[in-house]
Scaffold this motif. Sequence first.
Motif, PDB file in Angstrom:
ATOM      1  N   PRO A  64      37.215 -42.826 -27.733  1.00  0.00           N
ATOM      2  CA  PRO A  64      37.806 -43.940 -28.261  1.00  0.00           C
ATOM      3  C   PRO A  64      37.776 -43.486 -29.912  1.00  0.00           C
ATOM      4  CG  PRO A  64      37.003 -45.017 -26.797  1.00  0.00           C
ATOM      5  CD  PRO A  64      36.017 -43.278 -26.863  1.00  0.00           C
ATOM      6  N   THR A  65      38.942 -44.189 -30.222  1.00  0.00           N
ATOM      7  CA  THR A  65      39.512 -43.884 -31.840  1.00  0.00           C
ATOM      8  C   THR A  65      39.462 -45.390 -32.040  1.00  0.00           C
ATOM      9  OG1 THR A  65      40.943 -43.632 -32.115  1.00  0.00           O
ATOM     10  CG2 THR A  65      39.747 -41.795 -32.299  1.00  0.00           C
ATOM     11  N   ALA A  66      40.121 -45.831 -33.249  1.00  0.00           N
ATOM     12  CA  ALA A  66      40.440 -47.284 -33.407  1.00  0.00           C
ATOM     13  C   ALA A  66      42.189 -47.199 -33.544  1.00  0.00           C
ATOM     14  CB  ALA A  66      40.800 -47.592 -34.923  1.00  0.00           C
ATOM     15  N   GLY A  67      42.859 -46.593 -33.742  1.00  0.00           N
ATOM     16  CA  GLY A  67      44.277 -45.753 -33.336  1.00  0.00           C
ATOM     17  C   GLY A  67      43.582 -46.342 -31.405  1.00  0.00           C
ATOM     18  N   ALA A  68      43.493 -45.209 -30.513  1.00  0.00           N
ATOM     19  CA  ALA A  68      43.547 -45.994 -29.071  1.00  0.00           C
ATOM     20  C   ALA A  68      42.983 -46.832 -28.833  1.00  0.00           C
ATOM     21  CB  ALA A  68      42.386 -44.472 -28.216  1.00  0.00           C
ATOM     22  N   MET A  69      42.194 -47.328 -29.209  1.00  0.00           N
ATOM     23  CA  MET A  69      41.840 -48.885 -29.257  1.00  0.00           C
ATOM     24  C   MET A  69      43.342 -49.631 -29.206  1.00  0.00           C
ATOM     25  SD  MET A  69      39.679 -50.465 -26.996  1.00  0.00           S
ATOM     26  CE  MET A  69      38.320 -48.713 -26.992  1.00  0.00           C
ATOM     27  N   ALA A  70      43.580 -49.551 -30.687  1.00  0.00           N
ATOM     28  CA  ALA A  70      44.380 -50.451 -30.899  1.00  0.00           C
ATOM     29  C   ALA A  70      45.706 -50.171 -30.171  1.00  0.00           C
ATOM     30  CB  ALA A  70      44.668 -50.339 -32.204  1.00  0.00           C
ATOM     31  N   ASP A  71      46.158 -49.166 -29.332  1.00  0.00           N
ATOM     32  CA  ASP A  71      47.553 -48.558 -28.280  1.00  0.00           C
ATOM     33  C   ASP A  71      47.082 -49.578 -27.021  1.00  0.00           C
ATOM     34  OD1 ASP A  71      49.359 -47.271 -29.954  1.00  0.00           O
ATOM     35  OD2 ASP A  71      48.641 -45.249 -28.241  1.00  0.00           O
ATOM     36  N   HIS A  72      45.655 -50.046 -26.934  1.00  0.00           N
ATOM     37  CA  HIS A  72      45.223 -50.911 -25.677  1.00  0.00           C
ATOM     38  C   HIS A  72      45.934 -52.069 -26.265  1.00  0.00           C
ATOM     39  CE1 HIS A  72      43.483 -47.524 -23.383  1.00  0.00           C
ATOM     40  NE2 HIS A  72      42.672 -47.258 -23.409  1.00  0.00           N
ATOM     41  N   GLN A  74      38.457 -56.424 -29.725  1.00  0.00           N
ATOM     42  CA  GLN A  74      37.003 -57.133 -30.065  1.00  0.00           C
ATOM     43  C   GLN A  74      36.356 -55.272 -30.990  1.00  0.00           C
ATOM     44  OE1 GLN A  74      35.635 -59.722 -28.239  1.00  0.00           O
ATOM     45  NE2 GLN A  74      36.667 -61.296 -29.462  1.00  0.00           N
ATOM     46  N   ARG A  75      37.026 -53.917 -29.164  1.00  0.00           N
ATOM     47  CA  ARG A  75      36.060 -53.019 -29.738  1.00  0.00           C
ATOM     48  C   ARG A  75      37.168 -52.042 -30.311  1.00  0.00           C
ATOM     49  NH1 ARG A  75      35.977 -51.587 -23.411  1.00  0.00           N
ATOM     50  NH2 ARG A  75      34.563 -52.679 -22.825  1.00  0.00           N
ATOM     51  N   ALA A  76      38.838 -52.532 -31.055  1.00  0.00           N
ATOM     52  CA  ALA A  76      39.343 -51.855 -31.811  1.00  0.00           C
ATOM     53  C   ALA A  76      39.320 -51.816 -33.737  1.00  0.00           C
ATOM     54  CB  ALA A  76      41.592 -52.580 -32.564  1.00  0.00           C
ATOM     55  N   GLN A 117      34.083 -48.825 -38.769  1.00  0.00           N
ATOM     56  CA  GLN A 117      33.795 -47.474 -38.685  1.00  0.00           C
ATOM     57  C   GLN A 117      34.398 -46.484 -39.163  1.00  0.00           C
ATOM     58  OE1 GLN A 117      32.508 -46.585 -34.338  1.00  0.00           O
ATOM     59  NE2 GLN A 117      31.178 -48.073 -34.180  1.00  0.00           N
ATOM     60  N   GLU A 118      35.895 -46.319 -38.804  1.00  0.00           N
ATOM     61  CA  GLU A 118      36.564 -44.759 -39.377  1.00  0.00           C
ATOM     62  C   GLU A 118      37.182 -45.505 -40.727  1.00  0.00           C
ATOM     63  OE1 GLU A 118      39.724 -44.480 -36.603  1.00  0.00           O
ATOM     64  OE2 GLU A 118      38.058 -44.579 -35.347  1.00  0.00           O
ATOM     65  N   SER A 119      36.750 -46.470 -41.258  1.00  0.00           N
ATOM     66  CA  SER A 119      37.305 -47.608 -42.871  1.00  0.00           C
ATOM     67  C   SER A 119      38.700 -47.386 -42.870  1.00  0.00           C
ATOM     68  CB  SER A 119      36.745 -46.088 -43.892  1.00  0.00           C
ATOM     69  OG  SER A 119      35.230 -46.288 -43.767  1.00  0.00           O
ATOM     70  N   LYS A 120      39.228 -47.900 -41.516  1.00  0.00           N
ATOM     71  CA  LYS A 120      40.276 -48.140 -41.944  1.00  0.00           C
ATOM     72  C   LYS A 120      40.841 -49.795 -41.682  1.00  0.00           C
ATOM     73  CE  LYS A 120      42.269 -43.967 -39.102  1.00  0.00           C
ATOM     74  NZ  LYS A 120      42.631 -43.982 -38.022  1.00  0.00           N
TER      75      LYS A 120
END
Length: 181
Positions: free
Chosen positions: A23-31, A130-132, A138-141
Amino acid sequence: MAKSIEERYLAEQKQAEIDHHQPTAGAMADHVLANLRVLTNKLVQAAWYVKGPSYFADREYLLQLQATLNHDIVQLGDQLRAVGEKPASVTAEFSEYSMLTEDPRIKYYSTEAILAGLVADCQTSLMFIQRAVALANQESKFPLANYLIELNGQFDRASQKLQARLGKEPREGLEEDDEDD
């Protein structure tokens, strides 16, 4: 030579598969985005089928929340695009990525059951938000993380209001008992 649309789409799909398994921030945010889309549908459905003495207030709140979440879908998509992501944007993707379920039988549920189901949907959505947030940090986004933090607060407030309507405290029945640990 420029890649064709099909080549770019296939590359996007391959990357999405990788991102959803690690999982990445983008993938989790897609959820999160997909959950928002499904929840907006469920809120309209709920507004159609609530009944009883609080009908007008319940319907008004549900439709207001649905309008807010529709706006959030656009805003979250914009946040994802700003950090170079390609957010889910079609029904098939929303169906694949959403962790919320729909039930056509809701039209026969009591208003309390409908609202309790929406509280559960808020809690599921919060888990993914919360996961996103953690992944975005972590990804500095950070702008994406900040937006998701605001969305987290919005879901907390929605859950609180639905719980109050059900005669419950904001977290009543939502957190696991510490004695089970």
